[in-house]
Design an enzyme around this catalytic site. Structure first.
Site, mmCIF file in Angstrom:
data_model
loop_
_atom_site.group_PDB
_atom_site.id
_atom_site.type_symbol
_atom_site.label_atom_id
_atom_site.label_comp_id
_atom_site.label_asym_id
_atom_site.label_seq_id
_atom_site.Cartn_x
_atom_site.Cartn_y
_atom_site.Cartn_z
ATOM 1 N N GLU A 9 0.849 -1.251 0.234
ATOM 2 C CA GLU A 9 -0.063 0.054 0.076
ATOM 3 C C GLU A 9 0.848 1.190 0.069
ATOM 4 O O GLU A 9 1.815 1.354 0.706
ATOM 5 C CB GLU A 9 -0.946 0.041 1.188
ATOM 6 C CG GLU A 9 -2.001 1.286 1.341
ATOM 7 C CD GLU A 9 -2.636 1.192 2.639
ATOM 8 O OE1 GLU A 9 -3.655 1.929 2.549
ATOM 9 O OE2 GLU A 9 -2.481 0.537 3.530
ATOM 10 N N LYS A 85 -9.748 2.505 -2.372
ATOM 11 C CA LYS A 85 -9.806 1.910 -0.965
ATOM 12 C C LYS A 85 -11.371 2.132 -0.593
ATOM 13 O O LYS A 85 -11.472 3.335 -0.241
ATOM 14 C CB LYS A 85 -9.085 2.351 0.135
ATOM 15 C CG LYS A 85 -8.693 1.736 1.386
ATOM 16 C CD LYS A 85 -7.595 2.367 2.141
ATOM 17 C CE LYS A 85 -7.312 1.858 3.610
ATOM 18 N NZ LYS A 85 -6.074 2.105 4.081
ATOM 19 N N CYS A 122 -5.701 -2.786 2.062
ATOM 20 C CA CYS A 122 -5.621 -2.726 3.642
ATOM 21 C C CYS A 122 -6.648 -2.941 4.458
ATOM 22 O O CYS A 122 -7.231 -3.968 4.777
ATOM 23 C CB CYS A 122 -4.776 -1.212 3.863
ATOM 24 S SG CYS A 122 -4.069 -1.254 5.576
#
Length: 290
Positions: A9, A85, A122
């Site tokens: 990330e 994300k 994540c």
């Protein structure tokens, strides 16, 4: 000989999203025409490789909005697409909403020459329905590029990607950065700790999980490394045929519950014994205590 390369990330920068200092936005770039794309595109073409490149994106078309984004570059070096994300943490040091909010790209799956690829960035790994979204769209491999520290999530790390691979019948690739990053200025966090200059230790330990519950060895907790793992996508169909999770799932029932849950008047389906009238049981005269 790697066919698909997945990076961590925000690999182009320190993971500075707890500092709340806006100067780190200097690393933000255009997804399809930024410096990281122009660095990786010829490498993807040269090595006939698909690359998953998580960056900090600046969306010029929408007022230079910032996003946490994964860019997919195909094996010809072309920009294939991106995913933003879906879930933004607000726990401990990790309050990334100072820089960007939840993504708007859904659960895209990128059909490459080496398989159908999704990217669950994540914090999305803590949300089972997020993993499921990529599975419903046909993913065979889902990358989870992360930056997470020992105090916060390490007990979960070896479990979550394996659970996702099993439940959704695909390969899950858990990627974490490694080491401790120290910043010039101290910052505070949401858990009341004194001001400090680092997040803690990023514990690495990247690994690949398979849909049959097997997994690769993990990388080091302390040293940089490259994990090369051979995956057989035939296993995805074999496990689907064996366990039939899709056939036995009750998506209509889940959808009905979720449709009710998101409405203001939702009432949980709870059956409580405290509201039931229970008649006392009388002891038989022959067996009663004297």
């Amino acid at each position: 000989g790697v066919d698909v390369l997945g990076l961590q990330e925000a690999w182009t920068m320190p993971f500075a999203f707890a500092t709340r200092e806006k100067r780190w936005l200097e690393f933000a770039e255009d997804a399809a025409d930024g410096p990281s794309f122009h660095l990786l595109s010829p490498l993807a073409r040269k090595f006939n490789m698909v690359i998953v490149s998580p960056i900090l994106e600046r969306d010029d078309a929408h007022g230079e909005t910032i996003w946490n984004t994964a860019v997919i570059i195909d094996n010809a070096g072309r920009y294939l697409g991106k995913h933003r994300k879906n879930h933004i943490p607000r726990v401990g040091d990790f309050n990334e909403a100072t820089y960007y909010l939840e993504g708007d790209t859904g659960h895209p799956v990128f059909d490459t020459v080496y398989g159908k690829i999704g990217v669950n960035i994540c914090y999305g790994r803590h949300h089972p329905l997020n993993w499921m979204g990529f599975g419903l769209n046909g993913a065979e491999i889902v990358f989870n590029p992360s930056a997470t520290v020992g105090q916060l999530s390490e007990p979960m790390w070896s479990i979550e990607a394996r659970n996702a691979a099993i439940a959704n019948t695909y390969f899950a690739v858990a990627i974490n950065r490694v080491g401790t990053e120290t910043f010039p200025n101290p910052f505070t966090s949401g858990d009341g700790k004194p001001a400090h200059k680092d997040f803690g230790h990023f514990y690495g330990s990247s690994y690949v999980a398979a849909p049959d519950a097997s997994r690769s060895p993990g990388l080091s907790r302390f040293r940089d490394g490259v994990l090369v793992t051979k995956v057989d996508l035939n296993l995805v169909r074999q496990v689907k045929d064996s366990w039939m999770f899709r056939a036995t799932a009750r998506y209509d029932m889940y959808a009905d519950l979720l449709a009710k849950y998101v409405k203001p008047g939702f009432k949980p389906q709870v059956v409580s014994s405290s509201k039931m009238q229970v008649k006392p049981v009388k002891a038989d005269e022959d067996t009663a205590d004297e």
